[in-house]
Design an enzyme around this catalytic site. Structure first.
Site, PDB file in Angstrom:
ATOM      1  N   CYS A   1      29.143 -16.878 -41.337  1.00 60.81           N
ATOM      2  CA  CYS A   1      30.446 -16.128 -41.475  1.00 60.81           C
ATOM      3  C   CYS A   1      30.147 -15.123 -42.871  1.00 60.81           C
ATOM      4  O   CYS A   1      29.743 -15.481 -43.685  1.00 60.81           O
ATOM      5  CB  CYS A   1      31.561 -16.824 -41.556  1.00 60.81           C
TER       6      CYS A   1
ATOM      7  N   ALA B   1      30.711 -16.510 -36.418  1.00 61.71           N
ATOM      8  CA  ALA B   1      32.002 -17.089 -35.599  1.00 61.71           C
ATOM      9  C   ALA B   1      33.008 -16.014 -35.293  1.00 61.71           C
ATOM     10  O   ALA B   1      33.311 -15.263 -36.477  1.00 61.71           O
ATOM     11  CB  ALA B   1      32.780 -18.140 -36.500  1.00 61.71           C
TER      12      ALA B   1
ATOM     13  N   GLY C   1      20.112 -21.517 -41.937  1.00 58.79           N
ATOM     14  CA  GLY C   1      21.140 -20.660 -42.274  1.00 58.79           C
ATOM     15  C   GLY C   1      20.951 -20.049 -43.849  1.00 58.79           C
ATOM     16  O   GLY C   1      20.313 -18.893 -43.720  1.00 58.79           O
TER      17      GLY C   1
ATOM     18  N   GLN D   1      28.872 -16.388 -31.257  1.00 58.43           N
ATOM     19  CA  GLN D   1      29.536 -17.599 -31.188  1.00 58.43           C
ATOM     20  C   GLN D   1      31.112 -17.138 -31.027  1.00 58.43           C
ATOM     21  O   GLN D   1      31.753 -16.493 -31.748  1.00 58.43           O
ATOM     22  CB  GLN D   1      29.472 -18.390 -32.558  1.00 58.43           C
TER      23      GLN D   1
ATOM     24  N   ARG E   1      28.434 -25.569 -30.086  1.00 58.05           N
ATOM     25  CA  ARG E   1      28.359 -26.067 -31.146  1.00 58.05           C
ATOM     26  C   ARG E   1      29.251 -27.282 -31.604  1.00 58.05           C
ATOM     27  O   ARG E   1      30.419 -27.085 -31.531  1.00 58.05           O
ATOM     28  CB  ARG E   1      28.382 -25.002 -32.329  1.00 58.05           C
TER      29      ARG E   1
ATOM     30  N   PRO F   1      25.204 -19.096 -36.643  1.00 52.36           N
ATOM     31  CA  PRO F   1      26.345 -18.228 -37.171  1.00 52.36           C
ATOM     32  C   PRO F   1      26.646 -18.469 -38.748  1.00 52.36           C
ATOM     33  O   PRO F   1      26.941 -19.414 -38.996  1.00 52.36           O
ATOM     34  CB  PRO F   1      27.563 -18.839 -36.326  1.00 52.36           C
TER      35      PRO F   1
ATOM     36  N   TYR G   1      37.421 -26.371 -36.504  1.00 52.60           N
ATOM     37  CA  TYR G   1      38.255 -25.351 -35.930  1.00 52.60           C
ATOM     38  C   TYR G   1      38.940 -25.824 -34.602  1.00 52.60           C
ATOM     39  O   TYR G   1      38.969 -26.955 -34.043  1.00 52.60           O
ATOM     40  CB  TYR G   1      37.303 -24.096 -35.649  1.00 52.60           C
TER      41      TYR G   1
END
Length: 364
Positions: free
Chosen positions: A25, A59, A324, A101, A231, A23, A183
């Site tokens: 962002c 996300a 990534g 995600q 994750r 993922p 998070y």
């Protein structure tokens, strides 16, 4: 066949290789409605067309309050799900599996989106919103969150369940529960951010309860054939915090209640943590979690070299690699890696075949 290009089957899904997109962002929903649009289609679609085996979308908030910023994608309503369906159709047409995600930012919600990023939380009178967490302990420089009560916690579990239902309807092949990077779920897991004395805090079993309840709810919603990832941040990089031993233990518990695969990263809970960056600096955490709990894992973290990645997979230290920034720099990384390693290059789109170099013949 190099290990990096060996297919892998998880429940009812076979993924064509072990080059996966984590993922990433994008902070690009300028309409602030959580609906993905053309940028997300092109961003994710390019990586699928470039040969990635699995592409996991950024996300994506399970509720408006769960967004990191007001420019985040969401999956809390049907309009968002319909927009995601357009994207999953294209990813599938390119031979890639698609993942979403599911996320809630907790005390790290309501920040300024890039490129508008400013220090601290977005003020309430400028579009921000109150945040929540396991305990009323602020992330460094951010607004103090409200500690969730029992009803609030159960509401979060329900938000994840409904988001999983919409992800299935949108055509995703995989769902991932975000329990990393400081998070909300990570905030419950770590003793640095969870100082509760009720059934959601204290012991490891209690701190893991929210994650386990979410996984149970999501598994019940998505059925038995769809893979479910989690994750983790394997360490807070801070004494007295969450660490790889706790991660491995909870990964085993999470597998018992329905999770299949573990995407192992680190950090994000403590802003001042000193992290020793370098090529593959997080890979040994994935190896530890995989070996200690006998669960399949992916490695991530400055892995940019195809031979390094292939060695991690071929040696059994990881079951897949999440690329990534390497994929953002080069969405065709998988095709280039196949050329470099002498692997099957049949993932090339027919529209690009005239540009395909012969294996081991000439420069990329």
């Amino acid at each position: 066949m190099p290990g990096l290009f060996t297919p892998i089957t998880i429940r009812g899904l076979t993924i064509r290789n072990r080059i996966w997109v984590p993922p990433l962002c994008q902070y690009s929903v300028t309409a602030r409605d959580g609906v993905p649009h053309d940028w997300h289609l092109v961003h994710l679609g390019a990586m699928a067309a470039g040969g990635a085996g699995l592409v996991i979308a950024e996300a994506t908030a399970v509720s408006p309050q769960g967004r990191i910023s007001d420019h985040d994608t969401g999956i809390w309503n049907d309009e968002q799900a319909a927009a995601w369906a357009r994207i999953t159709r294209f990813l599938r047409s390119q031979g890639a599996a698609s993942g979403l995600q599911l996320a809630h930012a907790g005390r790290k919600a309501s920040i300024w989106p890039e490129p508008m990023r400013r220090p601290g939380s977005q003020p309430l009178d400028e579009g921000g919103w109150p945040t929540v967490s396991a305990s009323a302990i602020a992330f460094d420089g951010y607004r103090e969150p409200l500690a969730l009560d029992e009803d609030g916690i159960l509401g979060v579990v329900e938000d994840f369940r409904l988001a999983a239902r919409r992800a299935v309807g949108a055509g995703f092949d995989v769902v991932e529960v975000h329990a990393a990077h400081g998070y909300l779920v990570h905030q419950f897991l770590s003793p640095l951010s969870n100082v509760r004395s009720d059934r959601w805090g204290g012991s490891l079993e209690n701190r893991a309860r929210l994650l386990l309840e979410i996984v149970r709810a999501v598994r019940a919603e998505i059925g038995e054939r769809m893979p479910l990832f989690v994750r983790f941040s394997a360490t807070d990089w801070t004494p007295g915090g969450w660490d790889e031993v706790q991660t491995a233990t909870v990964a085993g518990w999470t597998e018992d209640v329905g999770a299949d695969f573990f995407d192992v990263s680190t950090g994000g809970l403590v802003a001042s943590a000193e992290i020793p960056l370098g090529p593959g600096y997080q890979a040994h955490f994935a190896e530890y979690v995989g070996e200690r709990s006998d669960v399949p894992v992916s490695a991530v973290g400055r892995i940019t070299n195809a031979r390094h990645a292939d060695d991690l997979v071929s040696s059994g230290r990881a079951d897949a690699i999440m690329f990534g920034k390497a994929m953002m720099r080069d969405p065709h990384f998988a095709m280039r890696a196949a050329h470099e390693l002498g692997a099957d290059t049949s993932m090339w789109p027919r529209q690009y075949l005239r540009a395909r170099p012969e294996v081991n013949d000439g420069e990329w």
